[in-house]
Design an enzyme around this catalytic site. Structure first.
Site, PDB file in Angstrom:
ATOM      1  N   LYS A 106      -2.728 -20.261  29.150  1.00 48.45           N
ATOM      2  CA  LYS A 106      -0.926 -20.313  28.732  1.00 48.45           C
ATOM      3  C   LYS A 106      -0.587 -21.711  28.953  1.00 48.45           C
ATOM      4  O   LYS A 106      -0.459 -22.141  30.280  1.00 48.45           O
ATOM      5  CB  LYS A 106      -0.303 -19.157  28.672  1.00 48.45           C
ATOM      6  CG  LYS A 106       1.239 -19.367  27.537  1.00 48.45           C
ATOM      7  CD  LYS A 106       0.546 -18.432  26.067  1.00 48.45           C
ATOM      8  CE  LYS A 106       1.792 -18.929  25.165  1.00 48.45           C
ATOM      9  NZ  LYS A 106       1.557 -17.777  23.589  1.00 48.45           N
ATOM     10  N   ASP A 128       4.379 -22.040  20.913  1.00 45.76           N
ATOM     11  CA  ASP A 128       4.931 -21.320  21.086  1.00 45.76           C
ATOM     12  C   ASP A 128       6.463 -21.151  20.765  1.00 45.76           C
ATOM     13  O   ASP A 128       6.500 -22.207  20.353  1.00 45.76           O
ATOM     14  CB  ASP A 128       3.963 -20.564  22.243  1.00 45.76           C
ATOM     15  CG  ASP A 128       4.284 -18.898  22.371  1.00 45.76           C
ATOM     16  OD1 ASP A 128       4.092 -18.337  22.182  1.00 45.76           O
ATOM     17  OD2 ASP A 128       5.854 -19.075  23.740  1.00 45.76           O
TER      18      ASP A 128
HETATM   19  P1  NDP Z   1       9.681 -20.193  17.283  1.00 48.35           P
HETATM   20  O1  NDP Z   1      10.469 -21.427  19.110  1.00 48.35           O
HETATM   21  O2  NDP Z   1       9.406 -20.460  16.421  1.00 48.35           O
HETATM   22  O3  NDP Z   1      11.766 -19.724  17.267  1.00 48.35           O
HETATM   23  C1  NDP Z   1      11.841 -18.995  18.767  1.00 48.35           C
HETATM   24  C2  NDP Z   1      13.037 -18.072  18.048  1.00 48.35           C
HETATM   25  O4  NDP Z   1      13.143 -16.895  19.056  1.00 48.35           O
HETATM   26  C3  NDP Z   1      14.445 -18.602  17.741  1.00 48.35           C
HETATM   27  O5  NDP Z   1      15.016 -18.505  16.265  1.00 48.35           O
HETATM   28  C4  NDP Z   1      15.138 -18.434  18.698  1.00 48.35           C
HETATM   29  O6  NDP Z   1      16.471 -19.469  18.452  1.00 48.35           O
HETATM   30  C5  NDP Z   1      14.894 -17.478  19.651  1.00 48.35           C
HETATM   31  N1  NDP Z   1      14.755 -16.982  21.320  1.00 48.35           N
HETATM   32  C6  NDP Z   1      13.719 -17.903  21.943  1.00 48.35           C
HETATM   33  N2  NDP Z   1      14.028 -17.685  22.803  1.00 48.35           N
HETATM   34  C7  NDP Z   1      15.530 -16.724  22.931  1.00 48.35           C
HETATM   35  C8  NDP Z   1      16.126 -16.209  24.328  1.00 48.35           C
HETATM   36  N3  NDP Z   1      16.373 -16.525  25.562  1.00 48.35           N
HETATM   37  N4  NDP Z   1      17.340 -15.113  23.462  1.00 48.35           N
HETATM   38  C9  NDP Z   1      17.256 -15.322  22.085  1.00 48.35           C
HETATM   39  N5  NDP Z   1      16.827 -15.891  21.380  1.00 48.35           N
HETATM   40  C10 NDP Z   1      15.510 -16.427  21.448  1.00 48.35           C
HETATM   41  O7  NDP Z   1       8.944 -19.662  18.353  1.00 48.35           O
HETATM   42  P2  NDP Z   1       8.095 -18.814  17.590  1.00 48.35           P
HETATM   43  O8  NDP Z   1       8.725 -17.660  16.292  1.00 48.35           O
HETATM   44  O9  NDP Z   1       6.591 -19.192  17.939  1.00 48.35           O
HETATM   45  O10 NDP Z   1       7.897 -17.355  18.703  1.00 48.35           O
HETATM   46  C11 NDP Z   1       8.173 -15.884  19.210  1.00 48.35           C
HETATM   47  C12 NDP Z   1       7.919 -15.200  19.665  1.00 48.35           C
HETATM   48  O11 NDP Z   1       6.625 -15.033  19.199  1.00 48.35           O
HETATM   49  C13 NDP Z   1       7.421 -15.527  21.240  1.00 48.35           C
HETATM   50  O12 NDP Z   1       7.995 -14.703  22.122  1.00 48.35           O
HETATM   51  C14 NDP Z   1       6.033 -16.050  20.852  1.00 48.35           C
HETATM   52  O13 NDP Z   1       5.774 -15.901  22.469  1.00 48.35           O
HETATM   53  C15 NDP Z   1       5.348 -15.008  20.037  1.00 48.35           C
HETATM   54  N6  NDP Z   1       3.986 -15.312  19.574  1.00 48.35           N
HETATM   55  C16 NDP Z   1       4.004 -17.065  18.583  1.00 48.35           C
HETATM   56  C17 NDP Z   1       2.486 -16.985  18.257  1.00 48.35           C
HETATM   57  C18 NDP Z   1       2.593 -18.094  17.870  1.00 48.35           C
HETATM   58  O14 NDP Z   1       1.747 -17.832  16.927  1.00 48.35           O
HETATM   59  N7  NDP Z   1       3.886 -18.957  17.043  1.00 48.35           N
HETATM   60  C19 NDP Z   1       2.071 -16.341  18.040  1.00 48.35           C
HETATM   61  C20 NDP Z   1       1.973 -15.116  18.684  1.00 48.35           C
HETATM   62  C21 NDP Z   1       3.250 -14.748  19.208  1.00 48.35           C
HETATM   63  P3  NDP Z   1      17.181 -20.083  19.065  1.00 48.35           P
HETATM   64  O15 NDP Z   1      17.121 -21.395  17.415  1.00 48.35           O
HETATM   65  O16 NDP Z   1      18.137 -20.534  19.203  1.00 48.35           O
HETATM   66  O17 NDP Z   1      16.181 -21.286  19.605  1.00 48.35           O
HETATM   67  O1  2IT Z   2       1.062 -16.246  21.919  1.00 47.66           O
HETATM   68  C1  2IT Z   2       0.471 -16.379  21.058  1.00 47.66           C
HETATM   69  O2  2IT Z   2      -0.728 -15.442  21.000  1.00 47.66           O
HETATM   70  C2  2IT Z   2       0.849 -17.552  20.685  1.00 47.66           C
HETATM   71  N1  2IT Z   2       1.364 -18.201  20.867  1.00 47.66           N
HETATM   72  C3  2IT Z   2      -1.007 -18.626  19.861  1.00 47.66           C
HETATM   73  C4  2IT Z   2      -1.889 -19.012  20.496  1.00 47.66           C
HETATM   74  C5  2IT Z   2      -2.710 -19.520  19.809  1.00 47.66           C
HETATM   75  O3  2IT Z   2      -3.688 -20.606  20.499  1.00 47.66           O
HETATM   76  O4  2IT Z   2      -2.967 -19.865  18.248  1.00 47.66           O
END
Ligand code: NDP
Ligand code: 2IT
Length: 455
Positions: free
Chosen positions: A128, A168
């Protein structure tokens, strides 16, 4: 429950070594506490000191990221990449750009990633990275200059066979594009060194959708094991980014109804349920206009906005009556009080799209109530699994159609569910997916580490 003595010994060492890394210690404790009964039956893991080794990153980089803002002022951020474990494949895991990013958060994420990636059944190790850079309020040009500077250091440490980052929080298609462009320029190689790329230049169909879709598929598997299905269920969803958006899309496709969404400022309650029109608006708002979720309440009737109170002891989003919850924003967004509210409001299924969104108190509340609880490393593994499918397509220089990738994703989620469920029956109680996922994920990595000697 008394803690296994080897686990206690290792936890003490990890705590003493990194006392100021609370998120990392939380993730380690959760995994190690699941392993006790399995370690009793497999003394070889202690003999080979696998726990001590698996808790220590193979390598961690920290670097300066200087860049010029639009007013020509010099800005300096901190960049990181944690190469945690390569026992079963090249390091794989996302990059997070958010002001909260520090070594503790990235080590927790990279540690989780080891076992998540193992559960996918694919050849990917755990890593990461990221930066404390905040993309909010920055122009496209500023984001580009930041990404170019970040990659100007990171490129030394990654390649398609060694370490393959992706997105992420704060890193989506736009950022992956700028990062890929700079890598290609520096190395003069067009290779699959990043996943989450655009379709035109090596991306995979379904990768944008994969984490959210996968989290819903995992919920369907948990429900299916009890002869139930998701159709007609009311669902709490948090976040409004990548994972949240495609969780909502899949729920709507399957006849379920998302009734909440959120961002870091507040949350919205879709009083009559979210419609496809509202979802399309949320996508345009967040992906194109990069605005605040409150705008949805301005635009639609029967959508209520509530500002999040900083420092509040609970989040009222989790107190809305519902059948299922899909936390899809960030770590520790559900505390013990929120979990009690969830249970009191009728929630029987929690499928974690986010990484570690539930505190240990919340997890204990779910387990005590014996609801269907899919921890992040199982439920959100569809994203990284589809990244590995993108790597496979890049290596073979072939692009698969949407249905082929989606069917593979469904099968991967089915297998993760099956393996976690089977491990829970052998080593814990049937349906404890926390223990099941941790044990099933750990064993493959641990056996590979032993086979490869003390390295
Ligand atoms: P994005 O940046 O696309 O979206 C994040 C969302 O969460 C936004 O709505 C953001 O609000 C909100 N957010 C972020 N930080 C905070 C905080 N500290 N407090 C409140 N709200 C918060 O990220 P993803 O959708 O990609 O990721 C969301 C979660 O999923 C994370 O935990 C990530 O690690 C996990 N994840 C993502 C994967 C991926 O493929 N993208 C894979 C597996 C897990 P705002 O718009 O105000 O920033
Ligand atoms: O938390 C996760 O699994 C991710 N943000 C996706 C990682 C990836 O390599 O696709």
């Amino acid at each position: 429950m008394t803690r296994n003595s080897y686990v206690s010994e290792v936890l003490d060492k990890v705590r003493a070594r990194d006392p100021h890394q609370p998120e990392f210690l939380q993730a380690v404790e959760e995994v190690l506490d699941s392993l006790g009964s399995m370690l009793d039956k497999h003394p070889e893991y202690q003999k080979h000191r696998v726990l001590e080794r698996v808790c220590e990153p193979e390598r961690a980089f920290q670097f300066r990221v200087p860049w010029l803002d639009d007013k020509n002022n010099v800005q300096v951020n901190r960049g990181f990449r944690i190469q945690f474990n390569s026992a079963i494949g090249p390091y794989k895991g996302g990059l997070r750009f958010h002001p909260s990013v520090n070594l503790s958060i990235l080590k927790f994420l990279a540690f989780e990633q080891i076992f998540k990636n193992s559960l996918t059944g694919q050849m990917i190790g755990g890593g990461k990275g990221g930066s404390d850079f905040d993309p909010k309020g920055k122009s496209d040009a500023e984001v580009m200059r930041f990404c170019q500077s970040f990659m100007s250091e990171l490129f030394r440490h990654i390649n398609a066979d060694c370490d393959v980052p992706a997105g992420d929080i704060g890193v989506g298609g736009r950022e992956i594009g700028f990062l890929f462009g700079q890598y290609k320029r520096l190395k003069n190689e067009f290779v699959g060194v990043l996943t989450g790329k655009s379709l035109e230049w090596g991306g995979s169909l379904v990768r944008p959708e994969a984490t959210g879709y996968g989290s819903v598929y995992f919920a369907c598997e948990m429900l299916g094991a009890k002869g139930q299905n998701i159709s007609g269920k009311k669902c709490l969803v948090s976040g409004s980014g990548n994972v949240s958006q495609f969780t909502c899309q899949k729920l709507l496709q399957l006849g379920a109804t998302p009734i909440t969404a959120s961002d870091s400022s507040g949350w919205v309650h879709f009083k009559d349920g979210m419609t496809n029109e509202m979802l399309n608006e949320m996508m345009a708002l967040k992906n194109v206009r990069r605005g605040r979720i409150s705008e949805l309440a301005d635009k639609f009737k029967n959508v209520e906005y509530h500002e999040t109170k900083k420092g509040a002891d609970h989040n009222p989003l989790w107190a809305v009556k519902a059948d299922c919850a899909f936390p899809s924003a960030t770590q520790n967004e559900i505390n013990g009080a929120d979990a009690k509210n969830l249970l009191a409001g009728g929630v029987k299924v929690v499928s974690e799209g986010a990484n570690m969104p539930s505190t240990p108190e919340a997890i204990n509340a779910y387990l005590d109530a014996k609801i269907m609880y899919g921890p992040g490393k199982a439920a959100n593994a569809g994203g990284v699994a589809t990244s590995a499918l993108e790597m496979a397509q890049n290596s073979s220089r072939i692009a698969w159609p949407f249905d082929e990738v989606d069917n593979r994703l469904k099968n991967i989620m089915k297998n993760i569910h099956k393996n976690a469920f089977e491990a829970s029956k052998v080593y814990s109680w049937e349906g404890n997916y926390v223990d099941g996922a941790n044990i099933a994920g750990f064993k493959k990595v641990a056996d590979s580490m032993i086979a490869q000697g003390v390295v």
